[in-house]
Design an enzyme around this catalytic site. Structure first.
Site, PDB file in Angstrom:
ATOM      1  N   GLY A  13      15.335 -14.487  22.854  1.00  0.00           N
ATOM      2  CA  GLY A  13      14.296 -14.718  23.855  1.00  0.00           C
ATOM      3  C   GLY A  13      13.428 -15.916  23.488  1.00  0.00           C
ATOM      4  O   GLY A  13      13.474 -16.405  22.353  1.00  0.00           O
ATOM      5  N   TYR A  64      11.444  -6.124  28.688  1.00  0.00           N
ATOM      6  CA  TYR A  64      12.115  -6.274  29.981  1.00  0.00           C
ATOM      7  C   TYR A  64      11.218  -7.218  30.779  1.00  0.00           C
ATOM      8  O   TYR A  64      10.136  -6.840  31.207  1.00  0.00           O
ATOM      9  CB  TYR A  64      12.216  -4.907  30.665  1.00  0.00           C
ATOM     10  N   THR A  65      11.659  -8.472  30.947  1.00  0.00           N
ATOM     11  CA  THR A  65      10.780  -9.502  31.515  1.00  0.00           C
ATOM     12  C   THR A  65      11.156  -9.926  32.941  1.00  0.00           C
ATOM     13  O   THR A  65      10.532 -10.831  33.487  1.00  0.00           O
ATOM     14  CB  THR A  65      10.773 -10.765  30.622  1.00  0.00           C
ATOM     15  N   ASP A 105      -0.411 -11.184  31.293  1.00  0.00           N
ATOM     16  CA  ASP A 105      -1.491 -11.335  32.273  1.00  0.00           C
ATOM     17  C   ASP A 105      -1.230 -10.491  33.526  1.00  0.00           C
ATOM     18  O   ASP A 105      -2.148 -10.247  34.310  1.00  0.00           O
ATOM     19  CB  ASP A 105      -1.639 -12.821  32.670  1.00  0.00           C
ATOM     20  N   TYR A 128       6.794  -4.206  36.532  1.00  0.00           N
ATOM     21  CA  TYR A 128       6.773  -4.917  35.250  1.00  0.00           C
ATOM     22  C   TYR A 128       5.379  -4.825  34.617  1.00  0.00           C
ATOM     23  O   TYR A 128       5.234  -4.414  33.461  1.00  0.00           O
ATOM     24  CB  TYR A 128       7.172  -6.385  35.456  1.00  0.00           C
ATOM     25  N   LYS A 132       4.288  -2.820  31.228  1.00  0.00           N
ATOM     26  CA  LYS A 132       3.694  -3.527  30.080  1.00  0.00           C
ATOM     27  C   LYS A 132       2.334  -2.919  29.735  1.00  0.00           C
ATOM     28  O   LYS A 132       1.982  -2.782  28.561  1.00  0.00           O
ATOM     29  CB  LYS A 132       3.548  -5.021  30.382  1.00  0.00           C
TER      30      LYS A 132
HETATM   31  N1  LIG Z   1       7.975 -15.197  30.125  1.00  0.00           N
HETATM   32  C1  LIG Z   1       6.719 -15.154  30.556  1.00  0.00           C
HETATM   33  O1  LIG Z   1       6.311 -15.939  31.418  1.00  0.00           O
HETATM   34  C2  LIG Z   1       5.748 -14.150  29.987  1.00  0.00           C
HETATM   35  C3  LIG Z   1       4.440 -14.126  30.494  1.00  0.00           C
HETATM   36  C4  LIG Z   1       3.528 -13.215  29.950  1.00  0.00           C
HETATM   37  C5  LIG Z   1       3.920 -12.367  28.947  1.00  0.00           C
HETATM   38  N2  LIG Z   1       5.206 -12.391  28.496  1.00  0.00           N
HETATM   39  C6  LIG Z   1       5.580 -11.477  27.417  1.00  0.00           C
HETATM   40  O2  LIG Z   1       5.874 -12.255  26.286  1.00  0.00           O
HETATM   41  C7  LIG Z   1       6.887 -11.615  25.498  1.00  0.00           C
HETATM   42  C8  LIG Z   1       7.998 -12.593  25.211  1.00  0.00           C
HETATM   43  O3  LIG Z   1       8.527 -13.062  26.434  1.00  0.00           O
HETATM   44  P1  LIG Z   1       9.719 -14.129  26.502  1.00  0.00           P
HETATM   45  O4  LIG Z   1       9.372 -15.101  27.556  1.00  0.00           O
HETATM   46  O5  LIG Z   1      10.087 -14.586  25.146  1.00  0.00           O
HETATM   47  O6  LIG Z   1      10.862 -13.186  27.076  1.00  0.00           O
HETATM   48  P2  LIG Z   1      12.421 -13.454  27.211  1.00  0.00           P
HETATM   49  O7  LIG Z   1      12.756 -14.872  26.943  1.00  0.00           O
HETATM   50  O8  LIG Z   1      12.846 -12.823  28.492  1.00  0.00           O
HETATM   51  O9  LIG Z   1      12.999 -12.604  25.991  1.00  0.00           O
HETATM   52  C9  LIG Z   1      12.915 -11.217  25.986  1.00  0.00           C
HETATM   53  C10 LIG Z   1      13.860 -10.692  24.944  1.00  0.00           C
HETATM   54  O10 LIG Z   1      13.790  -9.264  24.991  1.00  0.00           O
HETATM   55  C11 LIG Z   1      15.099  -8.769  24.905  1.00  0.00           C
HETATM   56  N3  LIG Z   1      15.227  -7.472  25.547  1.00  0.00           N
HETATM   57  C12 LIG Z   1      15.189  -7.170  26.861  1.00  0.00           C
HETATM   58  N4  LIG Z   1      15.408  -5.859  27.042  1.00  0.00           N
HETATM   59  C13 LIG Z   1      15.583  -5.330  25.801  1.00  0.00           C
HETATM   60  C14 LIG Z   1      15.879  -4.026  25.330  1.00  0.00           C
HETATM   61  N5  LIG Z   1      16.051  -2.982  26.161  1.00  0.00           N
HETATM   62  N6  LIG Z   1      16.018  -3.836  23.989  1.00  0.00           N
HETATM   63  C15 LIG Z   1      15.866  -4.879  23.124  1.00  0.00           C
HETATM   64  N7  LIG Z   1      15.620  -6.131  23.516  1.00  0.00           N
HETATM   65  C16 LIG Z   1      15.472  -6.347  24.851  1.00  0.00           C
HETATM   66  C17 LIG Z   1      15.964  -9.792  25.622  1.00  0.00           C
HETATM   67  O11 LIG Z   1      17.283  -9.628  25.156  1.00  0.00           O
HETATM   68  P3  LIG Z   1      18.549 -10.326  25.853  1.00  0.00           P
HETATM   69  O12 LIG Z   1      18.476 -11.768  25.395  1.00  0.00           O
HETATM   70  O13 LIG Z   1      19.704  -9.574  25.303  1.00  0.00           O
HETATM   71  O14 LIG Z   1      18.370 -10.168  27.325  1.00  0.00           O
HETATM   72  C18 LIG Z   1      15.325 -11.086  25.190  1.00  0.00           C
HETATM   73  O15 LIG Z   1      15.896 -11.539  23.990  1.00  0.00           O
HETATM   74  C19 LIG Z   1       7.284 -10.359  26.279  1.00  0.00           C
HETATM   75  O16 LIG Z   1       6.539  -9.271  25.791  1.00  0.00           O
HETATM   76  C20 LIG Z   1       6.821 -10.655  27.692  1.00  0.00           C
HETATM   77  O17 LIG Z   1       6.531  -9.476  28.420  1.00  0.00           O
HETATM   78  C21 LIG Z   1       6.123 -13.267  28.988  1.00  0.00           C
END
Ligand SMILES: NC(=O)c1ccc[n+]([C@@H]2O[C@H](COP(=O)([O-])OP(=O)(O)OC[C@H]3O[C@@H](n4cnc5c(N)ncnc54)[C@H](OP(=O)(O)O)[C@@H]3O)[C@@H](O)[C@H]2O)c1
Length: 297
Positions: A13, A64-65, A105, A128, A132
């Protein structure tokens, strides 16, 4: 920094990758676990990850994003965003180590009209955000030494994100329409990783302090709209010879999505600065650095 590694969940991720890259360049041992070896859908794999190494601290960057898909996949969203993190919290308590848990957020409804502080009322607009929020409450209830880091609008040179989607569309289209009435704080995965590693280093140096526990907002400084981000992105990309499409502003109402998003989810990060001495860089120079990294391959 301790020789014991930081255990990072989230496989390939965006945030987990940035923590791995930054850890390597800073000489901080980071061990990343991800699917299929570490899977919140298979709880036995969570404790297995703990058995392998004597970690100093855990950063939960797995989630789960898929905001829209979550509307129809509620059980999976809650497994990954609430139940799995709660189990991580229990394992951290048993190991006597802190947990840094990343949240969003999207726990807010976006109607405040000013940047949100940590004590503002939460009211998620979709599954979602609700899952969270349930995860935040679960880890805080389970593990006293928990830092919940709420962030927003993450992007990075790799991974699935708005910036990369726009660049891809811009290669084939002369005109794009982008929502101009949602405000937020764009955050690069690298900047957030830097903040998290600084927090980990502080815990390592000073030991746990109860002031570290609880919720902290950590997002890029300044704010914009999705339209503002897209326009700035193409301005930066043009320096690398990329095509510049026309980017027309549209309203959220003209771009219906399965999950409702907050109209204004800007985060006030003053508490992070006050307690941890950490401030993330301004979003615009960080965008430039990311675009440079994309084009320099
Ligand atoms: N992206 C945004 O804009 C955003 C905004 C605010 C907050 N956040 C938070 O920031 C954090 C990091 O986000 P990110 O952007 O790095 O997310 P990301 O790129 O979507 O990565 C999420 C990772 O979680 C893994 N994952 C999903 N379901 C899973 C499960 N059941 N068991 C184990 N692993 C699982 C995915 O695995 P796979 O690679 O196998 O799918 C992926 O490697 C998260 O907590 C997210 O909620 C993100």
């Amino acid at each position: 920094m301790a020789t014991r590694p930081i255990l990072v969940t989230g496989g390939s991720g965006q945030l987990a990758s940035a923590l791995s890259t930054l850890g390597a360049s800073a000489g901080v041992p980071v061990r990343v676990v991800g699917r299929p070896d570490f899977d919140f859908d298979r709880p036995e794999t969570i404790s297995a990850a703990f058995r392998v190494a004597e970690q100093a601290l855990v950063v939960n960057a797995a989630a789960y994003t898929a905001v829209d898909a979550a509307e129809k996949d509620e059980a999976a969203a809650y497994r990954a965003n609430r139940d799995g993190p709660a189990e991580l919290g229990r394992l951290c308590v048993a190991a006597g180590i802190p947990l840094i848990h990343v949240s969003t957020d999207y726990v807010f409804d976006g109607t405040k009209g000013a940047p949100y502080v940590e004590t503002d009322p939460v009211a998620p607009q979709g599954v979602y955000g609700a899952s969270k929020l349930a995860g935040e409450q679960a880890v805080l209830d389970t593990c006293q030494r928990t830092v919940v880091v709420r962030t927003s609008w993450i992007y990075s040179p790799g991974g699935k994100n708005f910036v990369r989607t726009m660049l891809t569309l811009g290669r084939t289209r002369d005109r794009l329409t982008v929502v101009a009435d949602q405000k937020g704080c764009p955050t690069t995965a690298a900047d957030l990783a830097g903040a998290i590693l600084a927090m980990a280093a502080r815990i390592d140096a000073s030991g746990w302090d109860d002031a570290y526990g609880g919720v902290f907002h950590a997002a890029g400084s300044g704010w914009t709209t999705w339209h503002g981000l897209a326009a700035a992105l193409f301005e930066e990309a043009s320096r690398h010879g990329a095509p510049v499409p026309r980017v027309d502003p549209i309203a959220t109402a003209d771009w219906p999505t399965p999950a409702k998003r907050p109209a204004d989810s800007r985060l006030d990060c003053g508490k992070l600065a006050a307690v941890w001495g950490v401030t993330l860089p301004e979003w615009r120079p960080s965008l430039r650095r990311t675009v440079d990294a994309i084009f320099q391959g």
